[in-house]
Motif scaffolding. Structure first.
Motif, PDB file in Angstrom:
ATOM      1  N   ILE A 176       0.653  -1.256   0.124  1.00  0.00           N
ATOM      2  CA  ILE A 176      -0.133   0.034  -0.124  1.00  0.00           C
ATOM      3  C   ILE A 176       0.734   1.643   0.042  1.00  0.00           C
ATOM      4  O   ILE A 176       0.692   1.820  -0.651  1.00  0.00           O
ATOM      5  N   CYS A 177       1.770   1.339   0.814  1.00  0.00           N
ATOM      6  CA  CYS A 177       2.269   2.397   0.605  1.00  0.00           C
ATOM      7  C   CYS A 177       3.352   2.505  -0.292  1.00  0.00           C
ATOM      8  O   CYS A 177       3.315   3.643  -0.553  1.00  0.00           O
ATOM      9  N   VAL A 178       3.955   1.208  -1.342  1.00  0.00           N
ATOM     10  CA  VAL A 178       4.728   1.509  -2.255  1.00  0.00           C
ATOM     11  C   VAL A 178       3.809   2.551  -3.543  1.00  0.00           C
ATOM     12  O   VAL A 178       4.135   3.712  -3.850  1.00  0.00           O
ATOM     13  N   ARG A 179       2.132   1.912  -2.888  1.00  0.00           N
ATOM     14  CA  ARG A 179       1.470   2.718  -4.334  1.00  0.00           C
ATOM     15  C   ARG A 179       1.616   4.078  -4.015  1.00  0.00           C
ATOM     16  O   ARG A 179       1.043   4.191  -4.831  1.00  0.00           O
TER      17      ARG A 179
ATOM     18  N   GLY B  26       9.891   4.857  -7.034  1.00  0.00           N
ATOM     19  CA  GLY B  26      11.376   5.079  -6.466  1.00  0.00           C
ATOM     20  C   GLY B  26      10.761   5.915  -5.029  1.00  0.00           C
ATOM     21  O   GLY B  26      12.200   5.449  -4.321  1.00  0.00           O
ATOM     22  N   GLN B  27      10.705   5.866  -4.443  1.00  0.00           N
ATOM     23  CA  GLN B  27      10.537   6.341  -3.547  1.00  0.00           C
ATOM     24  C   GLN B  27      10.236   5.669  -2.463  1.00  0.00           C
ATOM     25  O   GLN B  27      11.407   5.425  -1.702  1.00  0.00           O
ATOM     26  N   MET B  28       9.766   4.766  -3.019  1.00  0.00           N
ATOM     27  CA  MET B  28      10.174   3.541  -1.267  1.00  0.00           C
ATOM     28  C   MET B  28       9.514   1.853  -2.349  1.00  0.00           C
ATOM     29  O   MET B  28       9.211   2.182  -3.619  1.00  0.00           O
ATOM     30  N   TYR B  29      10.465   1.211  -2.040  1.00  0.00           N
ATOM     31  CA  TYR B  29      11.018  -0.372  -2.872  1.00  0.00           C
ATOM     32  C   TYR B  29       9.817  -1.316  -1.843  1.00  0.00           C
ATOM     33  O   TYR B  29      10.194  -1.151  -0.607  1.00  0.00           O
TER      34      TYR B  29
ATOM     35  N   GLU C  20      11.367  15.570   4.122  1.00  0.00           N
ATOM     36  CA  GLU C  20       9.603  15.566   5.225  1.00  0.00           C
ATOM     37  C   GLU C  20       9.322  14.396   4.954  1.00  0.00           C
ATOM     38  O   GLU C  20       8.364  14.189   3.621  1.00  0.00           O
ATOM     39  N   ALA C  21       8.476  14.136   5.264  1.00  0.00           N
ATOM     40  CA  ALA C  21       7.637  13.404   6.062  1.00  0.00           C
ATOM     41  C   ALA C  21       5.967  13.765   5.567  1.00  0.00           C
ATOM     42  O   ALA C  21       6.084  14.213   6.330  1.00  0.00           O
ATOM     43  N   LYS C  22       5.677  13.209   4.239  1.00  0.00           N
ATOM     44  CA  LYS C  22       4.440  13.794   4.026  1.00  0.00           C
ATOM     45  C   LYS C  22       3.425  12.552   3.638  1.00  0.00           C
ATOM     46  O   LYS C  22       1.958  12.733   3.226  1.00  0.00           O
ATOM     47  N   LEU C  23       3.823  11.949   3.921  1.00  0.00           N
ATOM     48  CA  LEU C  23       3.091  10.364   3.356  1.00  0.00           C
ATOM     49  C   LEU C  23       2.070  10.213   4.837  1.00  0.00           C
ATOM     50  O   LEU C  23       2.232  10.019   5.270  1.00  0.00           O
TER      51      LEU C  23
ATOM     52  N   CYS D 254      -0.820   2.210   6.425  1.00  0.00           N
ATOM     53  CA  CYS D 254       0.192   0.739   6.793  1.00  0.00           C
ATOM     54  C   CYS D 254      -1.354   0.492   7.694  1.00  0.00           C
ATOM     55  O   CYS D 254      -1.465   0.963   8.415  1.00  0.00           O
ATOM     56  N   PRO D 255      -1.164  -1.020   7.445  1.00  0.00           N
ATOM     57  CA  PRO D 255      -2.732  -1.301   7.950  1.00  0.00           C
ATOM     58  C   PRO D 255      -2.195  -2.324   9.718  1.00  0.00           C
ATOM     59  O   PRO D 255      -2.187  -2.578  10.183  1.00  0.00           O
TER      60      PRO D 255
END
Lengths: 283, 442
Positions: free
Chosen positions: A223-226, A231-234, A250-253, A258-259
């Motif tokens: 979920i986070c990668v999508r 390329g920001q997460m893998y 900078e954390a904007k996610l 995240c379950p």
């Protein structure tokens, strides 16, 4: 009493003393080693924690290496900016301070989260438990919870919380990395201060297994990668990673997506806000 | 009568009464087996089969090119279901090949000589390698390596290890009574490969029927082996102790039995060698003792490698309700298990199920310097010091006190009145010493 005996012994001992002191003073002159006076100065300017974080046995050795072998002053992770500036002045160089690093515990599997496989009645040490079929938790990758990292920290920057997990007090962490070496499962990682976003899990098991092992495991749901840009997460081996080169400064996610709550923003102020009894004791 | 023995050691109650009169039973073929690709000391094997492949009993399913390694074979005829990480008896997950049985055995036998006595030594050694034979006493060291000692170390004696000094276990004991000829054939083959004349069979004197059976067959077959009854004492079956008891030779510190011209093999290994050479059967089954007061019908079974322990336990009538702990191996050196889904491996000699009343939870107290561990240590080490050094991470001191010599037999921890987990500390110490050596080498 015979006075002459007294005089003879005084004379002979005095003579011997004079002879040896003359010898010593000559030896001192002859065998004198010219030491760079800067070594002493640098040593005095260093924090003197002898933590070994720079890779040398102690501050004195590090001072010698800085002066004679061109080791970077910023290799000392403990020195404050003013101390580094002072050493730079002694050495007559410009030093750009390396970014401060902080130890991060990459596991949230404490007593409440993880499934237990058996009673462990052996030595209360992470290494011993890890060698003995991996302690009492079912997860093979997570924190063992015996606090060997806390023992290794010389700065009182870590403590074990009520859930059996080590906590890093960010303000006190000097980034020496001793806790990293103490952990037999490599759960602790050093991260630059600017990294704020973390996947706090080390479990490579398939989603079904990891879900059974721990309520806060990364289950590889993607979920986070999508949710982030390419390329920001893998994803690798059922575990999500943050690509810090492209993201995470900078954390904007939306971490709430995240379950299993293992994608977390760590900003340091939470622990400082509510110190627990143990934390105060460690301080 | 006084029996030959080594110095020091301990006398635990042997509890062999559960199974020492029970004949070996054939375990029905398991429906599913799990074969770890590494069941030996040395380089791990690579699986050479794929999912959905059909395999025959005895077919090679994993091998490595390295010399110190041993292939693994399919113990049943069936279909490969999965190659994945499954739980291993040692507590971690390792790569295993899961095979679903589809029918009765359809053997794929190794090419073996008609008459082994005229076969060449190299062929025999290769056959031992191809059959995947490893030391079945517990260490699982590849046997073909043991059978190829370097030229500068001439071997003059061979000892067959029938001590079975671990309490509870009776698999070797029953094999010696019931499969005497096979064992003696295996021993003759091993001695031919090694080119030695002096053969000894060391058996603890708590197995008089095994000593008698061996003596009788040795005489009937006109073999020149010496059957020796040894004192019942733990760890009589440890290689170095056995060499001391039988030949009165001391293996030097850090040395191997071949340094004193000796090779030691377990009776189970000899049996496997005989099966491979005379019948062409690779190592796919072994005798396992399933015993203890926590199992309904303790017995000795001939089980296929890879059989999940649960099937074995079911075959032996299941666990009783009070069962508190299950071990694989002996109680002195074995491992406690937390899950019965783990398979029988080549090194599993027994499964011991204990009830609450036998499992002690002991809190450890400070060392009182009584020296009991020193009196017990067959390797003449000072366990209490080693444990302390390990706790304090004193690498040099551990090396000076000979931590490498420790065989981890557990005698020191057994006698310690303060219940200090000495062996666990020593294992931690060994790990630290190796870590520092690796760091220095790097």
């Amino acid at each position: 009493m015979d006075v002459t005996a007294l005089l003879i012994s005084m004379g002979s001992m005095g003579g011997l003393g004079a002879m040896f002191s003359a010898g010593l003073s000559i030896a001192n002159k002859k065998l004198h080693v010219d030491e760079d006076p800067r070594i002493e100065q640098v040593k005095n300017a260093l924090p003197g924690a002898n933590c070994g974080g720079c890779g040398f046995p102690g501050c004195a050795k590090f001072a010698g290496e800085v002066v004679l072998d061109d080791v970077e002053i910023s290799d000392c992770t403990v020195a404050t900016q003013s101390e580094i500036d002072e050493i730079a002045e002694i050495m007559g160089v410009e030093v750009e301070a390396a970014e401060r690093k902080i130890a991060r515990v990459m596991c949230q599997g404490g007593t409440y989260e993880t499934a237990v496989k058996a009673d462990y009645a052996g030595i209360e040490s992470c290494l011993a438990a890890n060698l003995m079929s991996g302690g009492d938790k079912l997860c093979e990758y997570g924190c063992l919870g015996f606090g060997e990292c806390v023992d290794a920290c010389q700065f009182g920057a870590m403590y074990m919380d009520d859930n059996g997990l080590p906590v890093v007090i960010e303000d006190k962490c000097n980034g020496c990395g001793n806790c990293v070496g103490a952990c037999p499962r490599n759960v602790i990682e050093m991260h630059p201060e600017s990294d704020k976003l973390f996947v706090l899990c080390k479990n490579f098991d398939d989603p079904k297994t990891s879900r059974q092992l721990c309520t806060k495991a990364c289950i590889g749901c993607q979920i986070c990668v999508r949710a982030v840009e390419d390329g920001q997460m893998y994803m690798e081996d059922n575990l999500a990673y943050v690509n810090y080169d492209q993201y995470g400064k900078e954390a904007k996610l939306p971490t709430d997506r995240c379950p299993t709550e293992c994608l977390v923003v760590l900003d340091g102020n939470e622990e400082a806000a509510e110190p627990t009894a143990i934390q105060e004791k460690a301080a | 009568m006084k029996f030959p023995t080594f110095s020091k050691g301990i006398h635990p109650s042997d509890h062999k009464e559960f199974t020492n009169t029970k004949s070996i039973e054939f375990m029905p073929l398991p429906n599913e087996v799990f074969i770890p690709v590494q069941q030996h000391i040395g380089a791990p094997d690579e699986p050479i089969v794929d999912r959905k492949d059909e395999v025959k009993t005895g077919q090679v399913i994993g091998r490595s090119d390295k010399y110190v390694s041993s292939p693994v074979h399919s113990p049943v005829t069936g279909k490969v279901k999965k190659i994945n990480n499954f739980l291993h008896p040692m507590g971690s997950k390792v790569k295993m090949i899961q095979i679903q049985r589809t029918g009765e055995d359809d053997w794929e036998l190794l090419k073996h000589p008609e008459d082994w006595e005229s076969a060449s030594i190299d062929d025999l050694r290769q056959l031992v390698w191809d059959a995947g034979i490893v030391g079945l006493g517990g260490a699982a060291f590849p046997t073909h390596v043991k059978l190829a000692p370097p030229e500068e170390k001439p071997i003059d004696s061979f000892i067959l290890n029938g001590c079975e000094c671990e309490p509870y276990l009776t698999s070797d004991h029953r094999a010696m009574v019931e499969m005497t000829d096979k064992i003696l054939t295996g021993m003759s083959i091993i001695m031919k490969v090694l080119g030695v004349e002096n053969g000894y069979i060391g058996i603890e004197d708590n197995k008089p029927d095994a000593v008698e059976a061996m003596n009788e067959r040795v005489q009937n077959l006109n073999l020149d082996f010496k059957v020796m009854a040894l004192e019942t004492k733990y760890p009589q079956g440890a290689e170095k102790m056995l060499i001391m008891s039988v030949l009165d030779r001391k293996v030097p510190t850090g040395g191997l039995p071949m340094d004193v011209g000796t090779v030691v093999n377990n009776v189970g290994t000899a049996m496997a060698v005989a099966e491979a050479v005379t019948e062409g059967k690779p190592l796919v089954q072994r005798v396992v003792t399933i015993t203890g007061d926590g199992i309904s019908e303790p017995k000795n079974v001939l089980a296929r490698i890879g059989t999940p322990l649960q099937s074995l336990v079911d075959f032996a009538g299941g666990l009783s309700e009070e069962t508190a702990q299950v071990f694989m191996g002996g109680p002195m050196m074995g491992m406690a298990l937390h899950d019965l889904s783990v398979p029988v491996i080549k090194a599993s000699s027994g499964i011991i199920c204990s009830t609450e009343s036998r499992v002690k939870k002991m809190q450890s107290y400070p060392c009182i310097q009584c020296g009991a561990c020193v009196d017990a240590c067959p390797m003449n080490l000072v366990s209490t010091r080693l444990a302390k050094f390990s706790e304090n991470k004193q690498i040099d001191a551990m090396e000076d006190y000979g931590i490498d010599s420790c065989v981890e037999c557990g005698s020191c921890a057994f006698v310690c009145p303060s219940y200090i987990p000495l062996v666990q500390w020593i294992r931690v110490g060994k790990y630290r010493v190796n870590e520092s050596r690796n760091k220095q080498a790097a």
